[in-house]
Enzyme design. Structure first.
Site, mmCIF file in Angstrom:
data_model
loop_
_atom_site.group_PDB
_atom_site.id
_atom_site.type_symbol
_atom_site.label_atom_id
_atom_site.label_comp_id
_atom_site.label_asym_id
_atom_site.label_seq_id
_atom_site.Cartn_x
_atom_site.Cartn_y
_atom_site.Cartn_z
ATOM 1 N N ILE A 156 0.827 -1.205 0.000
ATOM 2 C CA ILE A 156 0.000 0.000 0.000
ATOM 3 C C ILE A 156 0.870 1.267 0.000
ATOM 4 C CG2 ILE A 156 -1.543 1.325 1.520
ATOM 5 C CD1 ILE A 156 -2.750 -1.618 2.097
ATOM 6 N N LEU B 36 11.153 1.365 12.315
ATOM 7 C CA LEU B 36 10.262 2.289 13.033
ATOM 8 C C LEU B 36 9.914 1.818 14.444
ATOM 9 C CD1 LEU B 36 8.050 2.922 9.923
ATOM 10 C CD2 LEU B 36 9.312 4.713 11.113
ATOM 11 N N ASN C 276 1.921 4.467 7.596
ATOM 12 C CA ASN C 276 1.365 3.308 6.887
ATOM 13 C C ASN C 276 1.998 1.978 7.302
ATOM 14 O OD1 ASN C 276 0.413 1.673 4.383
ATOM 15 N ND2 ASN C 276 2.641 1.741 4.151
ATOM 16 N N SER D 44 -7.020 -0.189 9.270
ATOM 17 C CA SER D 44 -7.643 -1.420 8.773
ATOM 18 C C SER D 44 -9.044 -1.597 9.332
ATOM 19 C CB SER D 44 -6.780 -2.614 9.167
ATOM 20 O OG SER D 44 -7.570 -3.770 9.335
ATOM 21 N N TYR E 196 -3.052 -6.093 16.578
ATOM 22 C CA TYR E 196 -3.287 -5.375 15.322
ATOM 23 C C TYR E 196 -4.620 -4.620 15.384
ATOM 24 C CZ TYR E 196 -3.703 -4.838 10.200
ATOM 25 O OH TYR E 196 -3.841 -4.344 8.916
ATOM 26 N N ALA F 91 -9.891 -2.464 3.572
ATOM 27 C CA ALA F 91 -10.408 -3.790 3.948
ATOM 28 C C ALA F 91 -9.553 -4.888 3.313
ATOM 29 C CB ALA F 91 -11.867 -3.917 3.540
HETATM 30 P P1 NAP Z 1 3.374 -4.838 3.296
HETATM 31 O O1 NAP Z 1 3.048 -5.318 1.952
HETATM 32 O O2 NAP Z 1 4.011 -5.782 4.253
HETATM 33 O O3 NAP Z 1 4.256 -3.518 3.240
HETATM 34 C C1 NAP Z 1 4.629 -2.924 4.443
HETATM 35 C C2 NAP Z 1 5.743 -1.937 4.219
HETATM 36 O O4 NAP Z 1 6.095 -1.374 5.510
HETATM 37 C C3 NAP Z 1 7.006 -2.545 3.681
HETATM 38 O O5 NAP Z 1 7.626 -1.613 2.815
HETATM 39 C C4 NAP Z 1 7.846 -2.779 4.922
HETATM 40 O O6 NAP Z 1 9.190 -2.764 4.520
HETATM 41 C C5 NAP Z 1 7.484 -1.570 5.787
HETATM 42 N N1 NAP Z 1 7.631 -1.800 7.217
HETATM 43 C C6 NAP Z 1 6.959 -2.689 7.980
HETATM 44 N N2 NAP Z 1 7.386 -2.627 9.261
HETATM 45 C C7 NAP Z 1 8.337 -1.656 9.307
HETATM 46 C C8 NAP Z 1 9.161 -1.136 10.345
HETATM 47 N N3 NAP Z 1 9.116 -1.611 11.590
HETATM 48 N N4 NAP Z 1 10.035 -0.156 10.051
HETATM 49 C C9 NAP Z 1 10.119 0.329 8.779
HETATM 50 N N5 NAP Z 1 9.369 -0.132 7.764
HETATM 51 C C10 NAP Z 1 8.499 -1.118 8.021
HETATM 52 O O7 NAP Z 1 2.014 -4.316 4.017
HETATM 53 P P2 NAP Z 1 0.669 -3.674 3.381
HETATM 54 O O8 NAP Z 1 -0.331 -4.734 3.151
HETATM 55 O O9 NAP Z 1 1.038 -2.754 2.289
HETATM 56 O O10 NAP Z 1 0.159 -2.882 4.661
HETATM 57 C C11 NAP Z 1 0.509 -1.546 4.894
HETATM 58 C C12 NAP Z 1 -0.456 -0.971 5.932
HETATM 59 O O11 NAP Z 1 -1.790 -1.094 5.414
HETATM 60 C C13 NAP Z 1 -0.411 -1.709 7.276
HETATM 61 O O12 NAP Z 1 -0.292 -0.782 8.325
HETATM 62 C C14 NAP Z 1 -1.773 -2.398 7.365
HETATM 63 O O13 NAP Z 1 -2.343 -2.253 8.642
HETATM 64 C C15 NAP Z 1 -2.630 -1.596 6.402
HETATM 65 N N6 NAP Z 1 -3.705 -2.432 5.829
HETATM 66 C C16 NAP Z 1 -3.473 -3.328 4.823
HETATM 67 C C17 NAP Z 1 -4.541 -4.076 4.324
HETATM 68 C C18 NAP Z 1 -4.387 -5.022 3.160
HETATM 69 O O14 NAP Z 1 -5.421 -5.560 2.687
HETATM 70 N N7 NAP Z 1 -3.202 -5.255 2.659
HETATM 71 C C19 NAP Z 1 -5.829 -3.934 4.867
HETATM 72 C C20 NAP Z 1 -5.999 -3.029 5.896
HETATM 73 C C21 NAP Z 1 -4.939 -2.271 6.360
HETATM 74 P P3 NAP Z 1 10.357 -3.580 5.261
HETATM 75 O O15 NAP Z 1 9.766 -4.890 5.713
HETATM 76 O O16 NAP Z 1 11.396 -3.691 4.244
HETATM 77 O O17 NAP Z 1 10.735 -2.678 6.376
#
Ligand code: NAP
Length: 262
Positions: free
Chosen positions: A19, A65, A91, A142, A155, A186
């Protein structure tokens, strides 16, 4: 429509993948300069290369972070590059399955560090700079705060916190004309989602049933749709929108499935 984001510096935590990447790309398309914060420089550099290939500009800050001091360093490093910060997108996070029955103190606290505490720390350190530019904060959240999911207390609590802080900060920052909004998601296909679906029984069947229950179009929300909505909320074209929790979810949380299937 020109979102008037040209040359605005916007920190995007987790902006390298999923995202956050969708948001970085959308901002860059509008001429903004994403400051991508993630733990894996190689992934951030891939996203930056994509942005540069399309004629945009971005830079990266390698940070974990979970460390509050690292949040301070990341914000100051982002400011140092162009001497301004116009936006912060909180994010980064992960649905880490710390449940009620099967969780414990340490894993619950650790989940809050992964998902919520850095939202506060990044905003705390960015506020002085956002005051200078009358910038804007966007918290990504979320549906689990509204609907629950089961087995993921840390979470879900973090997402409740993300929504509550959106309202709280919107009030506190009114006097500076700094706007704060949230986007609730979602179902969106990302590396995190792919990892999560593998943890449920019969992932293929589960995915089919989830998608069938998304009211608008029976499909997942795309990264581009979330990116576009984010860029709009961050932009001066949303100048009278603050404290709003916006659902970019194809109607998943609020629409009545019984009526839709009648
Ligand atoms: P993702 O594909 O795992 O991407 C997460 C990104 O955040 C990666 O670039 C990761 O990079 C970075 N990251 C994670 N933890 C970190 C940390 N401690 N320090 C620095 N960077 C960090 O996740 P996503 O699905 O895009 O989700 C992003 C956000 O959207 C989340 O907060 C989640 O709650 C929200 N969300 C997602 C969904 C969905 O359907 N996918 C639904 C609801 C909400 P590195 O691992 O390289 O650090």
């Amino acid at each position: 429509m020109d979102l008037k984001l040209k040359d605005k510096v916007v920190i995007v935590t987790g902006g390298a993948r999923g995202i956050g990447k969708g948001i970085s790309l959308a901002l860059a398309r509008e001429g903004a300069i994403p400051a991508i914060v993630s733990r894996t420089a190689s992934e951030s550099l891939k996203t930056i290369a994509e942005i540069e290939e399309a004629g945009g500009t971005a830079f990266q800050i390698e940070t974990d972070l979970k460390d509050p001091e690292a949040c301070k360093r990341a914000v100051n490093a982002a400011y140092a590059v162009y001497g301004r910060i116009d936006g912060l997108v909180n994010n980064a996070g992960e649905n880490d399955g710390v449940g009620l029955e099967h969780g414990d103190f340490d894993s619950f606290i650790s989940s809050l560090h992964k998902n919520l505490i850095h939202y506060y720390m990044m905003a705390h350190y960015a506020v002085p700079y956002l005051k200078e530019t009358q910038g804007s904060i966007l918290n990504i959240s979320s549906k689990t705060a509204d609907t629950g999911q089961g087995g993921t207390s840390g979470y879900a609590a973090s997402n409740g916190g993300r929504n509550a802080l959106t309202r709280e900060w919107a009030v506190e920052l009114l006097k500076y004309n700094v706007r704060v909004n949230a986007i609730v998601i979602a179902e969106c296909w990302t590396p995190l989602y792919e990892r999560w679906i593998q943890t449920v029984e019969d992932p293929e069947k589960a995915l089919k049933s989830i998608v069938a229950n998304i009211p608008l179009g029976q499909r997942m929300t795309t990264l581009e749709e979330i990116g576009n909505a984010s860029a709009f909320l961050l932009s001066p074209l949303s100048s009278h929108t603050t404290g709003q929790i916006t659902y970019v979810d194809g109607g998943y949380v609020h629409l009545d499935r019984a009526l839709l299937n009648a």
